[in-house]
Structures are given as C-alpha cells and as structure tokens.
Design a protein around this motif. Structure first.
Motif, mmCIF file in Angstrom:
data_model
loop_
_atom_site.group_PDB
_atom_site.id
_atom_site.type_symbol
_atom_site.label_atom_id
_atom_site.label_comp_id
_atom_site.label_asym_id
_atom_site.label_seq_id
_atom_site.Cartn_x
_atom_site.Cartn_y
_atom_site.Cartn_z
ATOM 1 N N GLU A 1 0.847 -1.191 0.000
ATOM 2 C CA GLU A 1 0.000 0.000 0.000
ATOM 3 C C GLU A 1 0.881 1.239 0.000
ATOM 4 O O GLU A 1 2.010 1.205 0.481
ATOM 5 N N SER A 2 0.358 2.349 -0.504
ATOM 6 C CA SER A 2 1.146 3.587 -0.542
ATOM 7 C C SER A 2 1.505 4.061 0.861
ATOM 8 O O SER A 2 2.557 4.671 1.055
ATOM 9 N N SER A 3 0.679 3.743 1.852
ATOM 10 C CA SER A 3 1.000 4.148 3.230
ATOM 11 C C SER A 3 2.237 3.430 3.756
ATOM 12 O O SER A 3 2.956 3.951 4.609
ATOM 13 N N THR A 4 2.512 2.241 3.253
ATOM 14 C CA THR A 4 3.723 1.499 3.615
ATOM 15 C C THR A 4 4.892 1.952 2.756
ATOM 16 O O THR A 4 6.023 2.059 3.229
ATOM 17 N N SER B 1 5.364 4.944 1.166
ATOM 18 C CA SER B 1 5.801 6.343 1.327
ATOM 19 C C SER B 1 6.974 6.517 2.281
ATOM 20 O O SER B 1 7.954 7.179 1.929
ATOM 21 N N PRO B 2 6.942 5.939 3.494
ATOM 22 C CA PRO B 2 8.099 6.100 4.384
ATOM 23 C C PRO B 2 9.378 5.462 3.823
ATOM 24 O O PRO B 2 10.476 5.985 4.016
#
Length: 159
Positions: A80-83, A85-86
């Motif tokens: 997922e992009s939330s994973t 991005s960092p």
C-alpha cells in the motif's frame, strides 16, 4: 555460523493431515519460518549496502525500470502507498532515489534512481548469488519453489 543440513522428506501423493493442529503440519508456519530465515540471511548483505530488506525490494524494481509511478511500484511490490511512502522518503534522504511530479499528471509521482542509486546496483549484484548459495536449491527446485509460492499467493489473494 554453521548451517544445519535438513533433508526434507517429500512424499508425493501423501495427503496432508486434515484438520491437524500440530505446528509441523501447518504450511503457514513453514512459510513464516522460511521467510524469517531468508530475510535474516539478507540482513548482513544488505547492511553493507545501507539498505533494509523492503528498501532492497524497491531498488530491485527501480533497477529493472528506472522511472515508475508510486502506484505501479506499490502494485509490483504488493504494498500500500501508506507502507511505501516512508520507504521512499528514507531512500530519498539517503540520496538513492528522487520523487518527481509527472508533467502529464501533477497528481502522479514518479520515482527515479539518482546516480548513486544506479551505481548501487553493481555492488548489489553479489546479493542474489549469496542468497541462492545459502538456499542450496537446484535450479529446478528454485523454479518449482517460486512457482508454488506464486500459486499460493494468487490463490490466497483471489480466494
């Protein structure tokens, strides 16, 4: 570090223990243990490159295809992009990648290798060989293992 020699007993045509709650009968545990062991084997190799295992996976995709959207990168890695991005922020802070808005679509961000990121590929070339040696599979077993794992992933994802 000594390697344990384990000869798995593979009996084709033998039914798995239906409904068994024995740990050794659980495919999920075999996958979990193998994943942890392989990831741990990567750690010292990737430490030399200054990468974590998830960062290494991002770099593999970028070495294959230099400019890729965050969306397509996430699809390739099944993240997922939330994973993602960092991970990308840390890779950018270390000077290996840069994020750019795409001219044709300002909402889309492209990930590109920097010169340092591209150069890291040469240093990383020994990693797959070392991991392959550590796994100790024949070429045929390597192909079969990947096929079975991809089938499991597809079946569980679509099931």
């Amino acid at each position: 570090m000594s390697q344990a020699s384990v000869e798995p007993s593979v009996e084709l045509g033998v039914e798995p223990s239906q409904g068994s709650l024995l740990l050794d009968d659980q495919l999920c545990f075999a996958l979990y243990a193998a994943s942890r062991a392989v990831t741990a084997r990567y750690r010292p190799l990737l430490d030399e490159l200054g990468l974590t295992y998830p960062q290494y996976l991002v770099m593999l995709v970028l070495w294959e295809r230099d400019s890729i959207s965050v969306r397509d990168l996430g699809a390739s890695l099944q993240l997922e992009s939330s994973t993602l991005s960092p991970l990308l922020k840390r890779l950018e802070a270390s000077g290996l990648v840069r994020r750019e808005r795409r001219a044709e679509d300002e909402r889309s961000v492209a990930i590109r290798l920097t010169e340092a990121g591209a150069a890291l590929r040469d240093r990383a070339a020994t990693v797959p060989l070392a991991i392959g040696d550590a796994m100790g599979l024949t070429p045929e077993q390597d192909v079969l293992a990947k096929q079975l794992l991809r089938l499991i992933t597809a079946n569980v994802t679509n099931g």
